[in-house]
Scaffold this active site. Sequence first.
Site, PDB file in Angstrom:
ATOM      1  NE  ARG A  95      -3.261  -0.265   2.937  1.00  0.00           N
ATOM      2  CZ  ARG A  95      -3.652   0.022   4.454  1.00  0.00           C
ATOM      3  NH1 ARG A  95      -3.547  -0.973   5.082  1.00  0.00           N
ATOM      4  NH2 ARG A  95      -4.220   1.006   4.760  1.00  0.00           N
ATOM      5  CB  CYS A 138      -1.254   3.773   9.861  1.00  0.00           C
ATOM      6  SG  CYS A 138      -2.283   4.215  11.121  1.00  0.00           S
TER       7      CYS A 138
END
Length: 312
Positions: free
Chosen positions: A193, A269
């Site tokens: 990601r 995050c």
Amino acid sequence: MSSAPAPFLLSPSEVNDLIKSGTTPVSLLDATWFMPNSPRNANDEFLAKRIPGSQRLDLDEVASPHELGVKHMMPESQTFASACETLGISPSTHVVLYDTHGIFSAPRALFMFRSFGHQNSSILNGGLPRWADEGLPVDTDAPKSPEPAIYIPLPQLNEQALRSYEQIVANSRSGLSTNAAAELVLDARPKGRYAGIDPEPRPGLSSGHIPHAFSLTFNLLLQKHKAKDGQEYSTFLPPAEIRKALDDAVGPVEAEKIIRGERSVVASCGSGMTAGVLWVGLQLLDVKQVAIYDESWTGYAMRPSSVIEKST
């Protein structure tokens, strides 16, 4: 509150001994949270199985609203204090936070308590699965509500604990290699990601990363265990192994600057949850200058003006 902070991590036996000692009021909070694409429900699982005497801390409920709808943002002082009072927590209470993953969302909850000055707070390292695996009792009866407490004085948030979108953008433009004052951003999401190769769990959200951010996937600070019933759970690695993961992510030179307090760190995050794992891991290395980008990648990538990098 206690003048000396409580340990960041406690084992199940240490928590059990703390409860039995009766020397200080103890509040056990299940802070389990699941990713938005998970079929599991944390509130239902808490009702079905928990550590005896524990209460449910829903991090999506004890939160501030966000202009783009990002969940579990840091609450206002009154929201935090009111939640504590409902949960039977006063400033002198030793709060022990756990989750059903072992280590996943409890660090975010600890970050919240510490950022509001509640130093008498810890994580149950290994969470509910480790507690049960070590033969300690588990409650399946209906939970009982605690006696409400009074949280006075009103706690104040340490503003230095958080970073805003504007601060992150300004920092990314400042030039990490040429500006000694630039903060080093650590991205806790999986590497795919971060690199823009794998999709985000939130539909329609681009993957990739903030310019100049480093990848330090939160799982690299954890070790996996298998309980007697076959369930897997995680605990924090020893500090020496956490330091190695930091060295591998940013290089030994920058890692040493972080350890010495010469370079500040911002953990990011997906939405500010597993950034808490990096925050705790760095606390275990005695790193003091660590903040969290509260909205993290979800807030960043939702903004059309954001610069998104897609590379390893």
